[in-house]
Motif scaffolding. Structure first.
Motif, PDB file in Angstrom:
ATOM      1  N   VAL A  23     -23.150  14.204  10.288  1.00 31.18           N
ATOM      2  CA  VAL A  23     -22.452  15.019   9.864  1.00 31.18           C
ATOM      3  C   VAL A  23     -23.786  15.527   9.340  1.00 31.18           C
ATOM      4  CG1 VAL A  23     -20.317  13.554   8.509  1.00 31.18           C
ATOM      5  CG2 VAL A  23     -22.299  13.052   7.954  1.00 31.18           C
ATOM      6  N   THR A  24     -23.477  17.014   9.096  1.00 30.84           N
ATOM      7  CA  THR A  24     -23.502  17.862   7.877  1.00 30.84           C
ATOM      8  C   THR A  24     -22.822  18.828   7.564  1.00 30.84           C
ATOM      9  OG1 THR A  24     -25.204  19.388   8.314  1.00 30.84           O
ATOM     10  CG2 THR A  24     -23.344  19.566   9.965  1.00 30.84           C
ATOM     11  N   CYS A  25     -23.401  19.688   6.060  1.00 29.15           N
ATOM     12  CA  CYS A  25     -22.439  20.588   4.857  1.00 29.15           C
ATOM     13  C   CYS A  25     -23.114  21.667   5.737  1.00 29.15           C
ATOM     14  CB  CYS A  25     -22.904  19.908   3.503  1.00 29.15           C
ATOM     15  SG  CYS A  25     -24.551  20.194   4.071  1.00 29.15           S
ATOM     16  N   LYS A  26     -23.943  22.028   6.319  1.00 32.96           N
ATOM     17  CA  LYS A  26     -24.566  23.409   6.901  1.00 32.96           C
ATOM     18  C   LYS A  26     -24.946  23.587   8.599  1.00 32.96           C
ATOM     19  CE  LYS A  26     -27.553  25.206   4.700  1.00 32.96           C
ATOM     20  NZ  LYS A  26     -26.864  27.052   5.119  1.00 32.96           N
ATOM     21  N   GLU A  27     -24.091  25.351   8.983  1.00 30.64           N
ATOM     22  CA  GLU A  27     -24.104  25.628   9.815  1.00 30.64           C
ATOM     23  C   GLU A  27     -25.713  26.251  10.526  1.00 30.64           C
ATOM     24  OE1 GLU A  27     -22.367  29.486  10.877  1.00 30.64           O
ATOM     25  OE2 GLU A  27     -21.123  28.161  12.181  1.00 30.64           O
ATOM     26  N   ASP A  28     -26.220  26.534   9.362  1.00 32.30           N
ATOM     27  CA  ASP A  28     -27.501  27.032   9.906  1.00 32.30           C
ATOM     28  C   ASP A  28     -28.332  26.932   9.011  1.00 32.30           C
ATOM     29  OD1 ASP A  28     -29.298  28.596  10.232  1.00 32.30           O
ATOM     30  OD2 ASP A  28     -28.579  30.536   9.575  1.00 32.30           O
ATOM     31  N   TRP A  29     -29.214  25.841   9.653  1.00 31.20           N
ATOM     32  CA  TRP A  29     -30.393  25.235   9.005  1.00 31.20           C
ATOM     33  C   TRP A  29     -31.725  25.315   8.300  1.00 31.20           C
ATOM     34  CZ3 TRP A  29     -30.479  19.016  10.910  1.00 31.20           C
ATOM     35  CH2 TRP A  29     -29.529  18.779  10.823  1.00 31.20           C
ATOM     36  N   HIS A  30     -31.594  26.890   8.728  1.00 32.52           N
ATOM     37  CA  HIS A  30     -33.102  27.675   8.132  1.00 32.52           C
ATOM     38  C   HIS A  30     -32.935  28.171   7.053  1.00 32.52           C
ATOM     39  CE1 HIS A  30     -34.835  29.157  12.944  1.00 32.52           C
ATOM     40  NE2 HIS A  30     -35.659  28.332  11.444  1.00 32.52           N
ATOM     41  N   LYS A  31     -31.721  28.500   6.544  1.00 27.78           N
ATOM     42  CA  LYS A  31     -31.890  29.163   5.097  1.00 27.78           C
ATOM     43  C   LYS A  31     -30.717  28.688   4.665  1.00 27.78           C
ATOM     44  CE  LYS A  31     -29.017  33.320   6.807  1.00 27.78           C
ATOM     45  NZ  LYS A  31     -29.318  34.265   7.686  1.00 27.78           N
ATOM     46  N   GLY A  32     -30.529  29.140   2.981  1.00 25.08           N
ATOM     47  CA  GLY A  32     -29.283  28.355   1.682  1.00 25.08           C
ATOM     48  C   GLY A  32     -29.241  27.232   1.575  1.00 25.08           C
ATOM     49  N   TRP A  33     -30.581  25.641   1.384  1.00 24.80           N
ATOM     50  CA  TRP A  33     -30.154  24.721   1.294  1.00 24.80           C
ATOM     51  C   TRP A  33     -30.205  24.694  -0.910  1.00 24.80           C
ATOM     52  CZ3 TRP A  33     -28.435  21.159   3.765  1.00 24.80           C
ATOM     53  CH2 TRP A  33     -28.717  21.187   5.563  1.00 24.80           C
ATOM     54  N   ASN A  34     -30.196  23.724  -1.244  1.00 29.43           N
ATOM     55  CA  ASN A  34     -30.586  23.467  -2.647  1.00 29.43           C
ATOM     56  C   ASN A  34     -32.197  22.423  -2.301  1.00 29.43           C
ATOM     57  OD1 ASN A  34     -31.158  22.958  -5.079  1.00 29.43           O
ATOM     58  ND2 ASN A  34     -29.516  21.496  -5.213  1.00 29.43           N
ATOM     59  N   TRP A  35     -33.094  23.477  -2.796  1.00 33.39           N
ATOM     60  CA  TRP A  35     -34.556  22.979  -2.659  1.00 33.39           C
ATOM     61  C   TRP A  35     -34.434  22.594  -4.335  1.00 33.39           C
ATOM     62  CZ3 TRP A  35     -37.230  21.551   1.171  1.00 33.39           C
ATOM     63  CH2 TRP A  35     -36.665  22.290   2.968  1.00 33.39           C
ATOM     64  N   ALA A  36     -33.822  22.115  -4.934  1.00 32.49           N
ATOM     65  CA  ALA A  36     -34.173  22.486  -5.951  1.00 32.49           C
ATOM     66  C   ALA A  36     -35.993  20.889  -6.464  1.00 32.49           C
ATOM     67  CB  ALA A  36     -32.841  22.108  -7.097  1.00 32.49           C
ATOM     68  N   THR A  37     -35.371  19.432  -5.378  1.00 28.69           N
ATOM     69  CA  THR A  37     -35.842  18.135  -5.738  1.00 28.69           C
ATOM     70  C   THR A  37     -37.375  18.632  -5.084  1.00 28.69           C
ATOM     71  OG1 THR A  37     -34.834  18.239  -4.164  1.00 28.69           O
ATOM     72  CG2 THR A  37     -34.042  16.954  -6.150  1.00 28.69           C
ATOM     73  N   GLY A  38     -37.355  19.832  -4.443  1.00 30.71           N
ATOM     74  CA  GLY A  38     -38.455  19.642  -3.517  1.00 30.71           C
ATOM     75  C   GLY A  38     -38.406  19.498  -2.310  1.00 30.71           C
ATOM     76  N   THR A  39     -36.950  18.874  -1.621  1.00 32.46           N
ATOM     77  CA  THR A  39     -36.984  18.537   0.024  1.00 32.46           C
ATOM     78  C   THR A  39     -34.767  19.413  -0.264  1.00 32.46           C
ATOM     79  OG1 THR A  39     -36.792  17.680   1.681  1.00 32.46           O
ATOM     80  CG2 THR A  39     -35.538  16.483  -0.384  1.00 32.46           C
ATOM     81  N   ASN A  40     -34.807  19.699   0.894  1.00 32.19           N
ATOM     82  CA  ASN A  40     -33.523  20.241   1.157  1.00 32.19           C
ATOM     83  C   ASN A  40     -32.350  19.690   0.882  1.00 32.19           C
ATOM     84  OD1 ASN A  40     -34.600  18.666   3.832  1.00 32.19           O
ATOM     85  ND2 ASN A  40     -32.183  19.529   4.112  1.00 32.19           N
ATOM     86  N   ARG A  41     -30.909  19.892  -0.056  1.00 30.16           N
ATOM     87  CA  ARG A  41     -30.127  18.927  -0.148  1.00 30.16           C
ATOM     88  C   ARG A  41     -29.032  19.935   0.439  1.00 30.16           C
ATOM     89  NH1 ARG A  41     -30.496  15.658  -6.070  1.00 30.16           N
ATOM     90  NH2 ARG A  41     -28.636  14.837  -5.087  1.00 30.16           N
ATOM     91  N   CYS A  42     -28.182  19.709   0.191  1.00 27.09           N
ATOM     92  CA  CYS A  42     -26.556  20.197   0.285  1.00 27.09           C
ATOM     93  C   CYS A  42     -26.019  21.075  -0.671  1.00 27.09           C
ATOM     94  CB  CYS A  42     -25.073  19.637   0.454  1.00 27.09           C
ATOM     95  SG  CYS A  42     -25.534  18.179   2.279  1.00 27.09           S
ATOM     96  N   PRO A  43     -26.280  22.809  -0.334  1.00 27.36           N
ATOM     97  CA  PRO A  43     -25.882  23.549  -1.704  1.00 27.36           C
ATOM     98  C   PRO A  43     -24.613  22.844  -2.493  1.00 27.36           C
ATOM     99  CG  PRO A  43     -25.961  24.595   0.581  1.00 27.36           C
ATOM    100  CD  PRO A  43     -26.300  23.062   0.873  1.00 27.36           C
ATOM    101  N   TRP A  44     -24.321  23.377  -3.637  1.00 27.77           N
ATOM    102  CA  TRP A  44     -23.540  23.375  -4.548  1.00 27.77           C
ATOM    103  C   TRP A  44     -21.449  23.667  -4.202  1.00 27.77           C
ATOM    104  CZ3 TRP A  44     -22.719  19.511  -7.837  1.00 27.77           C
ATOM    105  CH2 TRP A  44     -21.285  19.689  -9.108  1.00 27.77           C
ATOM    106  N   GLY A  45     -21.444  22.638  -4.448  1.00 29.30           N
ATOM    107  CA  GLY A  45     -19.781  23.293  -3.930  1.00 29.30           C
ATOM    108  C   GLY A  45     -19.707  23.460  -1.600  1.00 29.30           C
ATOM    109  N   THR A  46     -20.871  22.751  -1.010  1.00 26.83           N
ATOM    110  CA  THR A  46     -20.497  22.366  -0.067  1.00 26.83           C
ATOM    111  C   THR A  46     -19.510  21.084   0.768  1.00 26.83           C
ATOM    112  OG1 THR A  46     -22.699  21.593   0.499  1.00 26.83           O
ATOM    113  CG2 THR A  46     -21.906  23.925   0.982  1.00 26.83           C
TER     114      THR A  46
END
Length: 212
Positions: free
Chosen positions: A132-155
């Protein structure tokens, strides 16, 4: 006019046996004594170092601080394709015909529309379709607030087979069209292989020469 046009185009030789200008790439390809596990096919002529290939196999890699397990733990049979994809990107000296200029904080060049053999795309999709994944394009649009990629809010986390209905969707969309799905098959000399047996030589050299 023809002379001017020829000067503007890269020469065939300048597209062969080169490393892109990116975060972890060497400036010139060359032999490496040892490369880690799945990256080992490139050890005779590589754009990567041994340290880079060791990091490519880690769940919490320091290469890009990218988390494969953003929607739960990625199964090993799926993860091996992403490791192989990373090895190909970091190590291959045969990507010159598809190097494109970018204005980025972490690289000046990327690959665009590299023709991947259909078997590579189909096997990748088959082994990952239930992850499972929350994104189609893994190059951009992640939530990086913690220093690593997390699913964007609402996905919402959904199975790969829904996010990427076909193998072509996976290969072409997951890295912003770095790859192009090719109907050519392995060994045809017309498509690039993520997977190959180094004992038989690197088949991607012939492909790069053709497209150069």
């Amino acid at each position: 006019a023809l002379a001017a046009a020829s000067l503007a185009l890269p020469s065939r030789d300048s597209l062969l046996n080169v490393c892109m200008d990116a975060k972890h790439h060497k400036t010139q390809p060359g032999p490496e004594g040892q490369l880690h596990r799945q990256c080992s096919p490139w050890k005779d002529n590589a754009c990567c170092t041994a340290n880079t290939t060791a990091e490519a196999h880690r769940d919490h890699s320091n290469l890009y601080h990218f988390n494969w397990n953003h929607c739960g733990v990625m199964p090993p049979k799926c993860k091996r394709h992403f490791i192989q994809d990373t090895c190909f990107y970091e190590c291959s000296p045969n990507l010159g015909p598809w190097i494109d200029q970018v204005d980025s904080s972490w690289r000046r060049e990327r690959i665009l529309h590299v023709p991947l053999c259909q078997e590579d795309c189909h096997e990748w999709w088959e082994d990952c379709k239930d992850f499972v994944t929350c994104k189609e394009d893994w190059h951009k649009g992640w939530n990086w607030a913690t220093g690593t990629n997390r699913c964007p809010w609402g996905t919402v986390c959904r199975p790969f087979r829904e996010v990427f209905p076909r193998p072509q969707d996976l290969c072409e969309k997951i890295w912003s069209h770095s790859y192009r799905y090719s109907r050519a098959r392995r060994g045809s000399g017309r498509c690039m292989q993520l997977w190959f047996d180094p004992a038989r030589g690197n088949p991607n050299l012939v492909v790069a020469k053709y497209y150069a």
